[in-house]
Scaffold this motif. Structure first.
Motif, PDB file in Angstrom:
ATOM      1  N   ASN A 166      24.945 -29.886 -25.199  1.00  0.00           N
ATOM      2  CA  ASN A 166      23.942 -30.644 -25.951  1.00  0.00           C
ATOM      3  C   ASN A 166      22.927 -29.749 -26.654  1.00  0.00           C
ATOM      4  OD1 ASN A 166      25.022 -33.153 -25.080  1.00  0.00           O
ATOM      5  ND2 ASN A 166      23.951 -32.933 -23.124  1.00  0.00           N
ATOM      6  N   LEU A 167      23.097 -28.442 -26.520  1.00  0.00           N
ATOM      7  CA  LEU A 167      22.172 -27.498 -27.149  1.00  0.00           C
ATOM      8  C   LEU A 167      22.842 -26.828 -28.344  1.00  0.00           C
ATOM      9  CD1 LEU A 167      20.619 -25.657 -24.058  1.00  0.00           C
ATOM     10  CD2 LEU A 167      19.711 -27.646 -25.275  1.00  0.00           C
ATOM     11  N   THR A 168      22.126 -26.717 -29.437  1.00  0.00           N
ATOM     12  CA  THR A 168      22.549 -25.920 -30.583  1.00  0.00           C
ATOM     13  C   THR A 168      21.395 -24.996 -30.936  1.00  0.00           C
ATOM     14  OG1 THR A 168      24.005 -27.658 -31.422  1.00  0.00           O
ATOM     15  CG2 THR A 168      23.363 -25.922 -32.952  1.00  0.00           C
ATOM     16  N   LEU A 169      21.610 -23.706 -30.795  1.00  0.00           N
ATOM     17  CA  LEU A 169      20.556 -22.714 -31.005  1.00  0.00           C
ATOM     18  C   LEU A 169      20.567 -22.221 -32.443  1.00  0.00           C
ATOM     19  CD1 LEU A 169      19.246 -22.493 -28.254  1.00  0.00           C
ATOM     20  CD2 LEU A 169      21.718 -22.448 -27.905  1.00  0.00           C
ATOM     21  N   LEU A 187      18.008 -15.682 -26.524  1.00  0.00           N
ATOM     22  CA  LEU A 187      17.276 -15.011 -27.590  1.00  0.00           C
ATOM     23  C   LEU A 187      17.802 -15.494 -28.939  1.00  0.00           C
ATOM     24  CD1 LEU A 187      17.041 -13.170 -25.020  1.00  0.00           C
ATOM     25  CD2 LEU A 187      16.779 -11.250 -26.586  1.00  0.00           C
ATOM     26  N   GLU A 188      16.899 -15.834 -29.833  1.00  0.00           N
ATOM     27  CA  GLU A 188      17.264 -16.232 -31.184  1.00  0.00           C
ATOM     28  C   GLU A 188      16.767 -15.179 -32.162  1.00  0.00           C
ATOM     29  OE1 GLU A 188      17.378 -20.994 -31.382  1.00  0.00           O
ATOM     30  OE2 GLU A 188      15.429 -20.179 -30.780  1.00  0.00           O
ATOM     31  N   LYS A 189      17.587 -14.910 -33.176  1.00  0.00           N
ATOM     32  CA  LYS A 189      17.315 -13.839 -34.121  1.00  0.00           C
ATOM     33  C   LYS A 189      15.931 -13.950 -34.755  1.00  0.00           C
ATOM     34  CE  LYS A 189      19.877 -11.439 -37.805  1.00  0.00           C
ATOM     35  NZ  LYS A 189      18.800 -11.169 -38.763  1.00  0.00           N
ATOM     36  N   ARG A 190      15.465 -15.167 -34.961  1.00  0.00           N
ATOM     37  CA  ARG A 190      14.193 -15.397 -35.649  1.00  0.00           C
ATOM     38  C   ARG A 190      12.982 -14.917 -34.857  1.00  0.00           C
ATOM     39  NH1 ARG A 190      12.279 -21.085 -34.238  1.00  0.00           N
ATOM     40  NH2 ARG A 190      13.605 -21.729 -32.491  1.00  0.00           N
ATOM     41  N   GLY A 495      28.822 -12.441 -11.375  1.00  0.00           N
ATOM     42  CA  GLY A 495      29.797 -11.601 -12.051  1.00  0.00           C
ATOM     43  C   GLY A 495      30.658 -12.317 -13.063  1.00  0.00           C
ATOM     44  N   GLU A 496      30.429 -13.627 -13.290  1.00  0.00           N
ATOM     45  CA  GLU A 496      31.199 -14.353 -14.301  1.00  0.00           C
ATOM     46  C   GLU A 496      30.649 -14.031 -15.687  1.00  0.00           C
ATOM     47  OE1 GLU A 496      33.901 -15.751 -13.319  1.00  0.00           O
ATOM     48  OE2 GLU A 496      33.391 -15.489 -11.200  1.00  0.00           O
ATOM     49  N   LEU A 497      31.527 -14.169 -16.707  1.00  0.00           N
ATOM     50  CA  LEU A 497      31.180 -13.722 -18.046  1.00  0.00           C
ATOM     51  C   LEU A 497      31.015 -14.891 -19.023  1.00  0.00           C
ATOM     52  CD1 LEU A 497      33.497 -10.596 -18.431  1.00  0.00           C
ATOM     53  CD2 LEU A 497      31.197 -10.759 -17.452  1.00  0.00           C
ATOM     54  N   TYR A 498      30.192 -14.655 -20.058  1.00  0.00           N
ATOM     55  CA  TYR A 498      29.835 -15.658 -21.054  1.00  0.00           C
ATOM     56  C   TYR A 498      29.813 -15.004 -22.431  1.00  0.00           C
ATOM     57  CZ  TYR A 498      28.322 -18.076 -16.840  1.00  0.00           C
ATOM     58  OH  TYR A 498      28.304 -18.652 -15.590  1.00  0.00           O
ATOM     59  N   ALA A 499      29.870 -15.837 -23.471  1.00  0.00           N
ATOM     60  CA  ALA A 499      29.833 -15.341 -24.842  1.00  0.00           C
ATOM     61  C   ALA A 499      28.863 -16.170 -25.665  1.00  0.00           C
ATOM     62  CB  ALA A 499      31.229 -15.379 -25.466  1.00  0.00           C
ATOM     63  N   VAL A 500      28.264 -15.525 -26.669  1.00  0.00           N
ATOM     64  CA  VAL A 500      27.273 -16.148 -27.542  1.00  0.00           C
ATOM     65  C   VAL A 500      27.841 -16.202 -28.954  1.00  0.00           C
ATOM     66  CG1 VAL A 500      24.943 -15.959 -28.481  1.00  0.00           C
ATOM     67  CG2 VAL A 500      25.396 -15.249 -26.120  1.00  0.00           C
ATOM     68  N   ASP A 501      27.827 -17.396 -29.571  1.00  0.00           N
ATOM     69  CA  ASP A 501      28.296 -17.586 -30.940  1.00  0.00           C
ATOM     70  C   ASP A 501      27.088 -17.706 -31.858  1.00  0.00           C
ATOM     71  OD1 ASP A 501      29.572 -18.239 -33.296  1.00  0.00           O
ATOM     72  OD2 ASP A 501      30.016 -20.307 -32.703  1.00  0.00           O
ATOM     73  N   ILE A 502      26.807 -16.673 -32.639  1.00  0.00           N
ATOM     74  CA  ILE A 502      25.606 -16.661 -33.462  1.00  0.00           C
ATOM     75  C   ILE A 502      25.701 -17.648 -34.617  1.00  0.00           C
ATOM     76  CG2 ILE A 502      26.387 -14.810 -35.003  1.00  0.00           C
ATOM     77  CD1 ILE A 502      23.506 -13.726 -34.978  1.00  0.00           C
ATOM     78  N   SER A 503      26.898 -17.914 -35.091  1.00  0.00           N
ATOM     79  CA  SER A 503      27.077 -18.808 -36.228  1.00  0.00           C
ATOM     80  C   SER A 503      26.969 -20.271 -35.823  1.00  0.00           C
ATOM     81  CB  SER A 503      28.426 -18.563 -36.899  1.00  0.00           C
ATOM     82  OG  SER A 503      28.644 -19.463 -37.959  1.00  0.00           O
ATOM     83  N   GLY A 504      27.697 -20.665 -34.781  1.00  0.00           N
ATOM     84  CA  GLY A 504      27.675 -22.052 -34.339  1.00  0.00           C
ATOM     85  C   GLY A 504      26.514 -22.398 -33.446  1.00  0.00           C
ATOM     86  N   GLY A 505      25.766 -21.381 -33.000  1.00  0.00           N
ATOM     87  CA  GLY A 505      24.613 -21.625 -32.146  1.00  0.00           C
ATOM     88  C   GLY A 505      24.970 -22.138 -30.772  1.00  0.00           C
ATOM     89  N   ALA A 506      26.162 -21.777 -30.272  1.00  0.00           N
ATOM     90  CA  ALA A 506      26.650 -22.308 -29.001  1.00  0.00           C
ATOM     91  C   ALA A 506      26.888 -21.188 -27.998  1.00  0.00           C
ATOM     92  CB  ALA A 506      27.937 -23.108 -29.212  1.00  0.00           C
ATOM     93  N   LEU A 507      26.921 -21.580 -26.715  1.00  0.00           N
ATOM     94  CA  LEU A 507      27.135 -20.649 -25.609  1.00  0.00           C
ATOM     95  C   LEU A 507      28.418 -21.040 -24.888  1.00  0.00           C
ATOM     96  CD1 LEU A 507      23.475 -20.782 -24.225  1.00  0.00           C
ATOM     97  CD2 LEU A 507      24.394 -19.230 -25.968  1.00  0.00           C
TER      98      LEU A 507
END
Length: 646
Positions: A166-169, A187-190, A495-507
């Motif tokens: 439900n979050l879009t960054l 963290l957001e680029k702005r 120790g689990e891993l995650y990824a950040v999508d800068i374009s779609g604003g999703a995790l």
């Protein structure tokens, strides 16, 4: 969090507990769970091995080298070397076969030395405990281990499962979990840092931690770039940020890289902007190749990555010039002096170059990380036009740019002769355009991936794993192909891993392709810190014809309370859109809190149903939830029956 090799001293001592006047056998275990140059965290476990209850325990230990306790959980701590621990209201009684565990954080009496393993004494432990443990494991320096302990055999395929749907960054650049696992910071680029409750996957909004958008210059590759918790956090409330801001009006620089320390508010919900203390700044001649990652290493020092200054082909030959910080990984001590001191083993600490430099010859290092098991430092370096590369960073290493790119010499004029440290792997532009560094996997949900370095490419969306089947031999395997612009990877406390999508604003969370796990990656502060585990037993069953099975695992059982994790699996051949299960207790379950589940109690039976987002399970997929409750005495792990839900 930088987890080192766990060191334990077991002191099994027979004792007569005064509260019960019966002969009890208690095992008292002091374990160092994490340490850095100036401090440590540890836990003390008291296990009742007898047939009689132990009431109102009290234990004592002494360091003798000036080490002090600065924080604690699950116990009352008093005294000053020796220190004494007494129970809280809920964990004072230890039933036969059960245990209590409490945790401490402290500062070392001798910075840089290994954390001590004191003997734990007291009537519950026999009163005459003496340590025979050998404290031979010192704090390791980075890059000192020659093997990555990679998994062997076929690696599992992974998929990226969206979290916080439900979050879009707005252009997220990184996500960092709090040391206790309770929050994700985004963290957001702005120039904004926000946080969200890690256990609330259905969150619809974030909480602003700090908003620096009025001063952050987010042009091209600038912006809010990274965040690091001080090793003594939360005791000192210290949080560091890396960002870029406008250059002074009298400067020719395009922008300025800043690494600054901020203090957290008393309630821990925000950073106080006025508390800003700049640790260092670097004027950038161009607004690309800023690097910007910061991370505390296992030695307690702060590591900072900067690119070569930008433009293309390093026009000022910065990366081979050790008199500046461009194209380098810095290493400083933010605790010994103001604003920082220089570690004595930095390669130019005594002269010959900038004393802050730890390694150099990098083009634009975009994300580095330490393997918590081996302490090896992995870094991804973005290439110019031919190769992207992964490096193992060594103290004093020269990684070749602008003389070399990947394993090959460039056409640039080269003013140095090396020796250069080659990358462990490199790939060409037909596979990707901009590497994003990741982490060595040390989680539990994908055991076939253990020890592999997972990273991706911002341009192609590919996710790879690097393994080391034999010392010095590296292999690269495609794990997933996505359409994401991966700006960063993240690792949680498990120790689990995650990824950040800068374009779609999703995790996203990385999970096995055939087993989508929705288990919460954040336990309560107490359960993460003290790793409560009084039993590894689990119970599972299913009714005839059912495709949903469940298993119950106790995370902690103490006098008056319990915490359980429940796994739910679709073992059938058809997908289920939602699920329901029942657990039968020996007494009313008295649930006090839960996560990722809807619970309804009726007598001794507890009915659990999904919460929507974790109800759809394909064949072979699974999810999990957890809850806590109270009990009046003897507690038995309940049986569980999984049912199909229409």
């Amino acid at each position: 969090m930088n987890t080192l090799i766990k060191k334990s001293a077991m002191y099994g001592l027979l004792c007569t507990a005064a509260a019960t006047q019966a002969v009890n056998a208690a095992t008292c275990d002091y374990s160092v769970s994490n340490e850095w140059r100036t401090g440590f965290t540890a836990s003390v476990k008291i296990a009742n091995d007898s047939s009689s209850a132990i009431d109102d325990w009290e234990v004592t230990w002494e360091y003798g080298d000036g080490s002090t306790v600065t924080n604690s959980w699950n116990a009352n701590i008093s005294g000053t070397d020796p220190f004494t621990a007494t129970p809280l209201s809920w964990n004072g009684t230890i039933q036969p076969g059960q245990s209590v565990e409490f945790g401490i954080q402290g500062t070392k009496g001798q910075p840089g030395a290994a954390a001590l393993l004191p003997a734990v004494t007291g009537e519950v432990c026999g009163g005459n405990g003496s340590s025979s443990a050998s404290n031979s494991s010192a704090v390791s320096s980075s890059s000192s281990v020659s093997s990555s302990s990679s998994s062997s055999g076929e690696l599992p395929s992974v998929t990226l499962e969206r979290i916080f749907p439900n979050l879009t960054l707005e252009q997220p650049t990184a996500m960092v979990q709090s040391p206790d696992g309770s929050r994700w910071y985004i963290l957001e680029k702005r120039g904004v840092v926000s946080w969200v409750d890690a256990a609330n996957n259905s969150a619809t909004s974030v909480n602003t931690y700090i908003d620096l958008s009025d001063i952050v210059n987010d042009s091209v590759e600038g912006g809010m770039l990274d965040m690091a918790f001080h090793p003594d956090y939360p005791d000192n409330k210290g949080v560091l940020l890396s960002f870029t801001e406008n250059a002074p009006s009298d400067s020719d620089a395009a922008l300025v890289s800043v690494v600054a320390r901020f203090a957290e508010s008393e309630d821990g919900t925000t950073l106080v902007e006025s508390s800003r203390e700049d640790i260092l700044t670097l004027e950038q001649p161009f607004n690309n190749h800023n690097g910007g990652q910061i991370r505390f290493g296992p030695d307690g020092y702060l590591y900072i990555a900067f690119g070569d200054g930008g433009s293309a082909n390093d026009p000022f030959n910065n990366a081979q010039n050790t008199d500046n910080w461009y194209g380098a990984l810095l290493r400083i001590d933010v605790d010994s002096e103001t604003p920082y001191g220089i570690p004595v083993d930095n390669p130019f600490a005594a002269g010959g170059g900038a004393p802050e430099i730890y390694a150099y010859g990098l083009r634009n290092p975009w994300r580095f990380s330490f393997d918590p098991q081996t302490d090896r430092l992995w870094a991804a370096d973005v290439g110019q036009a031919s190769f992207e590369e992964v490096n193992l960073i060594e103290n004093g290493g020269n990684y070749g740019w602008r003389c070399r790119e990947g394993f090959e010499a460039t056409d640039n004029e080269c003013t140095t002769t090396g020796p250069y440290v080659d990358p462990i792997i490199a790939y060409s532009r037909d596979e990707g355009q901009s590497i994003t560094g990741g982490f060595v996997y040390r989680g539990l949900n994908m055991p076939g991936l253990t020890g592999a370095y997972v990273f991706g490419d911002y341009g192609s969306g590919t996710v790879w794993a690097v393994t080391e089947p034999s010392p010095g031999e590296y292999e690269r395997t495609v794990m997933a192909q996505t359409d994401l612009l991966i700006s960063s990877f993240a690792r949680d406390v498990n120790g689990e891993l995650y990824a950040v999508d800068i374009s779609g604003g999703a995790l996203y969370r990385l999970v096995k392709e055939d087993s989508s796990s929705s288990s919460s990656s954040s336990l309560s502060s107490a359960s993460v810190a003290s790793s409560l585990s009084s039993s590894s037993a689990s119970s599972s069953s299913s009714v005839p014809g059912s495709v949903v099975e469940c298993s119950v695992t106790p995370v902690g059982i103490w006098s008056g309370g319990y915490q359980l994790d429940v796994g739910v699996s679709n073992t059938g051949t058809q997908a289920v859109s939602s699920w329901m299960l029942e657990m039968t207790f020996g007494a009313p379950p008295e649930v006090t809190s839960s996560w990722n589940v809807e619970l309804e109690a009726s007598g001794n039976t507890l009915t659990a149903t999904d919460v929507g987002w974790n109800g759809n399970l394909q064949p072979g997929q699974s999810t999990s939830f957890g809850f806590q409750g109270s009990h009046g005495g003897d507690f038995v792990v309940p049986e569980c029956i999984g049912l199909n839900r229409p």
